[in-house]
Every structure is written in C-alpha cells, then in structure tokens.
Enzyme design. Structure first.
Site, PDB file in Angstrom:
ATOM      1  NE  ARG A 168       6.949   2.390   6.634  1.00 47.68           N
ATOM      2  CZ  ARG A 168       6.200   2.280   5.531  1.00 47.68           C
ATOM      3  NH1 ARG A 168       6.318   1.216   4.756  1.00 47.68           N
ATOM      4  NH2 ARG A 168       5.360   3.229   5.200  1.00 47.68           N
ATOM      5  CB  SER A 242       6.125   7.742   9.895  1.00 48.21           C
ATOM      6  OG  SER A 242       5.590   8.127   8.670  1.00 48.21           O
ATOM      7  CD  GLU A 344       8.427   4.168  10.171  1.00 49.03           C
ATOM      8  OE1 GLU A 344       7.266   3.796   9.997  1.00 49.03           O
ATOM      9  OE2 GLU A 344       9.042   4.886   9.373  1.00 49.03           O
TER      10      GLU A 344
HETATM   11  P1  NAP Z   1      -2.217   8.971   3.441  1.00 46.53           P
HETATM   12  O1  NAP Z   1      -2.355   8.914   1.970  1.00 46.53           O
HETATM   13  O2  NAP Z   1      -2.789  10.122   4.203  1.00 46.53           O
HETATM   14  O3  NAP Z   1      -2.784   7.637   4.099  1.00 46.53           O
HETATM   15  C1  NAP Z   1      -2.697   7.407   5.514  1.00 46.53           C
HETATM   16  C2  NAP Z   1      -2.260   5.986   5.739  1.00 46.53           C
HETATM   17  O4  NAP Z   1      -3.191   5.135   5.139  1.00 46.53           O
HETATM   18  C3  NAP Z   1      -0.916   5.704   5.135  1.00 46.53           C
HETATM   19  O5  NAP Z   1      -0.004   5.628   6.184  1.00 46.53           O
HETATM   20  C4  NAP Z   1      -1.082   4.419   4.376  1.00 46.53           C
HETATM   21  O6  NAP Z   1      -0.403   3.307   4.925  1.00 46.53           O
HETATM   22  C5  NAP Z   1      -2.558   4.084   4.469  1.00 46.53           C
HETATM   23  N1  NAP Z   1      -3.127   3.941   3.124  1.00 46.53           N
HETATM   24  C6  NAP Z   1      -3.570   4.926   2.307  1.00 46.53           C
HETATM   25  N2  NAP Z   1      -4.067   4.411   1.175  1.00 46.53           N
HETATM   26  C7  NAP Z   1      -3.917   3.072   1.259  1.00 46.53           C
HETATM   27  C8  NAP Z   1      -4.230   1.986   0.401  1.00 46.53           C
HETATM   28  N3  NAP Z   1      -4.813   2.181  -0.787  1.00 46.53           N
HETATM   29  N4  NAP Z   1      -3.921   0.733   0.817  1.00 46.53           N
HETATM   30  C9  NAP Z   1      -3.343   0.531   1.992  1.00 46.53           C
HETATM   31  N5  NAP Z   1      -3.023   1.490   2.853  1.00 46.53           N
HETATM   32  C10 NAP Z   1      -3.303   2.758   2.502  1.00 46.53           C
HETATM   33  O7  NAP Z   1      -0.701   8.739   3.781  1.00 46.53           O
HETATM   34  P2  NAP Z   1       0.455   9.717   4.231  1.00 46.53           P
HETATM   35  O8  NAP Z   1       0.554   9.632   5.688  1.00 46.53           O
HETATM   36  O9  NAP Z   1       0.387  11.022   3.556  1.00 46.53           O
HETATM   37  O10 NAP Z   1       1.650   8.899   3.602  1.00 46.53           O
HETATM   38  C11 NAP Z   1       1.694   8.545   2.244  1.00 46.53           C
HETATM   39  C12 NAP Z   1       2.710   7.443   2.060  1.00 46.53           C
HETATM   40  O11 NAP Z   1       4.015   7.891   2.422  1.00 46.53           O
HETATM   41  C13 NAP Z   1       2.407   6.234   2.917  1.00 46.53           C
HETATM   42  O12 NAP Z   1       2.651   5.084   2.180  1.00 46.53           O
HETATM   43  C14 NAP Z   1       3.334   6.396   4.085  1.00 46.53           C
HETATM   44  O13 NAP Z   1       3.724   5.170   4.649  1.00 46.53           O
HETATM   45  C15 NAP Z   1       4.521   7.093   3.459  1.00 46.53           C
HETATM   46  N6  NAP Z   1       5.183   7.913   4.451  1.00 46.53           N
HETATM   47  C16 NAP Z   1       6.307   7.467   5.061  1.00 46.53           C
HETATM   48  C17 NAP Z   1       6.927   8.260   6.015  1.00 46.53           C
HETATM   49  C18 NAP Z   1       8.175   7.815   6.708  1.00 46.53           C
HETATM   50  O14 NAP Z   1       8.875   8.623   7.245  1.00 46.53           O
HETATM   51  N7  NAP Z   1       8.488   6.554   6.759  1.00 46.53           N
HETATM   52  C19 NAP Z   1       6.396   9.480   6.356  1.00 46.53           C
HETATM   53  C20 NAP Z   1       5.251   9.882   5.741  1.00 46.53           C
HETATM   54  C21 NAP Z   1       4.647   9.110   4.790  1.00 46.53           C
HETATM   55  P3  NAP Z   1       1.131   2.900   4.658  1.00 46.53           P
HETATM   56  O15 NAP Z   1       1.935   3.802   5.528  1.00 46.53           O
HETATM   57  O16 NAP Z   1       1.207   1.486   5.126  1.00 46.53           O
HETATM   58  O17 NAP Z   1       1.434   3.066   3.227  1.00 46.53           O
END
Ligand code: NAP
Length: 349
Positions: A168, A242, A344
């Site tokens: 990020r 996020s 963030e």
């Molecule tokens: P999730 O599937 O509930 O997982 C929670 C967190 O665990 C995520 O933030 C993700 O990190 C990490 N994670 C899950 N599986 C993983 C793996 N196999 N290896 C490494 N890290 C893992 O996630 P969620 O919150 O619903 O989000 C899903 C994805 O969308 C994530 O990649 C998240 O970053 C992205 N997202 C981005 C935003 C934004 O506004 N920037 C908002 C919501 C979600 P990472 O975040 O590092 O991937």
C-alpha cells in the site's frame, strides 16, 4: 484542448471525497490533457502556490481548505500498445475510473486485473498507494508510468523498479510525496490466464463455480459479489475504504499474542514477519458495527470507517472529527493488543 484553462476559486470538494467531508480547494483545476496541465504548472501566475493532486477522493480525509492549486487530472484514454507473446501492454490515462479499466481489459481477453475489481478511485491514484486486494497488487502488473513534476511541469517516465512499491505504498506516496502528478499508466496483462486464488474466501467460491465460469471474468464477478456484500457503497454510506493498514509485526510479538488470542488472524510474510488482519483486531476491540454519534465502524467490515451524518445528508462531520474518532479506535486496539494501527487514507492539507 483548452490552454486558457483557469482554475476555479474556492471550489467545494464535498462531492469530490467519498467520506463526504465539507472542504474546499483554494483553486481547483481539472486538466484534461498533458499540455493544459504542463502549461498551468509552468504559468508564472500560479508558480508561487503550493500544489496538491487528488483523484476521485476515495482515500482522503480532508481537514480544512486545501491551500493553493488542487489538481484533479481528467486525462482519459485506454489503448493497446503492444502484443508480446502471451502478454499485452496497455496504456490508460490517470483520469480513467479504475474499475472501468478492469472491465475493459477483461472484455478484450486480457487477464490480470480481476482481483482488483471494484476498487474505487481513478487510475492515477492506483500506483500512488499500490492498490491491492485478494493477493494481487498493482505493482504485480504495472510496467511503467508517466508523471509530471509539480514544481516545474517537467515530464518523466518511471519504470516499475523506480516506483518504490511496497505494501500500500510507493515513491509517490512516501519518499517523494507531493512532487509528482501521475498522468498515465502502462500495464502488462496476460492473454493466457494465470489466476490468483490464494485467498480462502475467493478460492472456495471459485471452486463452487460451474467449470465454464472458472474464468478471469468469473473471478471478477466473485470479487464484485464479495466486495458488494461486505463494503458499503460510498454513495449510500460515505467511507474511504479500509481506514487502517494491516499491521506487520515480528514473529516474537506474534507468538506472544497468539498465546493470549488463539484465534488471532495472521499471515506469515516472506521476510519472517507476520501480517495481522486489522479488521479482526478492530472487531475484537468491540468496534465492529459500533456507531458513536455521527461516525462508526461498518457492521460488515470493521476496517471501514463510515460517516453516518453524510449518509443522512448532513455534511457536519469534519476531517478533525474523523481523525479523533480513528484515534479512539487505534488507542483501544493498542490497549488490548499492543499493536499500533496505521491509517491508510491520505490526510489533506
Ligand atoms: P478477508 O478475506 O476477510 O481477510 C482479512 C485480511 O486478511 C485481509 O485484509 C488480507 O490482507 C488478509 N488475508 C486474507 N487471506 C490472506 C492470504 N491468503 N494471504 C495473505 N493475507 C491474507 O479480507 P477483506 O477485509 O474482506 O478484504 C479482502 C481483500 O480486499 C483484501 O486483500 C483487502 O486488502 C482488500 N480490501 C481493500 C480495501 C481498501 O479500501 N483498500 C477495503 C477492503 C478490502 P490484505 O489486505 O493484505 O490483502
């Protein structure tokens, strides 16, 4: 092209930030092409003013009127530049809406961006914070980008390895913050799909799809479904995605925490450190779905700070209110887990 383009004074940015915060730009410019942009940056009338770049405002906390010139590039264009074996090189303008580019690339059979579906914002902002989701980051696909220097309008191309990408983060967000406006990106995409299904939720849903739908477009559809089910639409419940990054801690600290919280959600990193799910920490600290006055953390995704007042049409919550609320969330997570969450979104001014 309009070389006489004049920035708009005291421009309202309330509808240009997805948290719906009431703020203004001292001068707002919406350049549609490089020549207009460069002419403006080199115009002596504007030379002494500070310069700030915004995109679609989906990752911003605006705390007051932004002084000087605020540039919101509207440079459009999507085109195929080259076909190279199993890959293609495409170029997109900074003002293109990111998700339109994802849909456009898949409609041409160019794969790679599907995990990044429905991430809000403009293309120019994507490398700035190295957007990522479901195990794919922009830096995995970016070939190079064009930018102009905000101080004198000189143009420069940055190769992938010159962008300082990290989780990020990038050179444009950190080391050389405030120095560049990204005008155009070049992305390297695949003609032979290499799907990234490392995230459990996505993998399970993909495995359940009929075989004919186990395609890049199928992945896009699933990512859109998951995001729509968990993440509030800023048009209905204003938010900036996020609000905190996932903290990365040492394995020693992780082991100690796991003793105390056996269900801690954590992911080992290549460098031996461990990434924690910030959403899990926030939820366990009691903030998931909690509303305090006009602000709260979302009920389906604890990582997303939401502005209830703006959802009700009241633009009374300020950036300072948001930061004070976020500090309370951060403090309570720190008190319980000894882990400091890092914000963030970008704070302006
Ligand atoms: P999730 O599937 O509930 O997982 C929670 C967190 O665990 C995520 O933030 C993700 O990190 C990490 N994670 C899950 N599986 C993983 C793996 N196999 N290896 C490494 N890290 C893992 O996630 P969620 O919150 O619903 O989000 C899903 C994805 O969308 C994530 O990649 C998240 O970053 C992205 N997202 C981005 C935003 C934004 O506004 N920037 C908002 C919501 C979600 P990472 O975040 O590092 O991937």
């Amino acid at each position: 092209m309009n070389l006489e383009h004049t920035p708009q004074p005291h421009a309202d940015l309330t509808s240009r930030n997805t948290l719906g915060l009431p703020a203004r730009a001292e001068w707002l410019s919406l350049p549609e092409d490089d020549r207009t942009l460069i002419a403006l940056l080199q115009d002596t009338r504007w030379r002494s003013l500070p310069r700030t770049v915004i995109g679609e405002g989906s990752n911003l906390v605006l705390t007051a009127e932004i002084p000087g010139l605020v540039l919101c590039p509207q440079i459009l264009g999507r085109r195929l530049l080259a076909e190279e074996g199993d890959q293609v090189l495409v170029e997109v303008g900074a003002g293109e809406h990111w998700d339109d580019v994802v849909a456009w690339s898949l409609s041409h059979g160019w794969q790679g961006l599907e995990n990044l579906s429905l991430i809000p914002g403009a293309c120019g902002a994507a490398p700035f914070q190295n957007i990522g989701a479901y195990g794919v980051e922009l830096c995995d696909l970016l070939d190079s980008l064009d930018a102009v220097a905000l101080d004198d309008g000189r143009a420069r191309t940055f190769r992938h390895d010159e962008c300082g990408f990290a989780y990020r983060d990038s050179r444009f967000k950190s080391a050389e913050r405030g120095q560049w406006l990204i005008t155009r990106l070049r992305l390297r995409l695949n003609r032979v799909p290499q799907l990234q299904l490392g995230y459990a939720d996505l993998a399970a849903r993909f495995a359940a799809l009929p075989e004919a739908q186990q395609t890049p477009a199928g992945v896009r559809e699933l990512v859109c479904q998951i995001r729509r089910s968990k993440l509030p639409d800023p048009a209905e419940l204003p938010n900036a995605g996020s609000f905190f990054k996932n903290p990365v801690i040492s394995s020693v600290q992780h082991n100690a925490l796991q003793q105390r919280f056996p269900d801690l959600v954590a992911f080992p990193q290549a460098d031996g450190k461990v990434k924690l799910a910030a959403g899990w920490l926030i939820e366990r600290a009691g903030w998931k779905g909690r509303r305090d006055g006009d602000l709260g953390m979302h009920a389906q995704q604890a990582l997303v700070l939401v502005n209830h007042a703006a959802a009700e049409g009241r633009h009374t919550v300020t950036g300072a209110d948001v930061l004070a609320f976020a500090a309370r969330v951060r403090d309570s997570v720190h008190a319980q887990f000894g882990v400091t969450l890092e914000q963030e979104p970008v704070i302006l001014p």
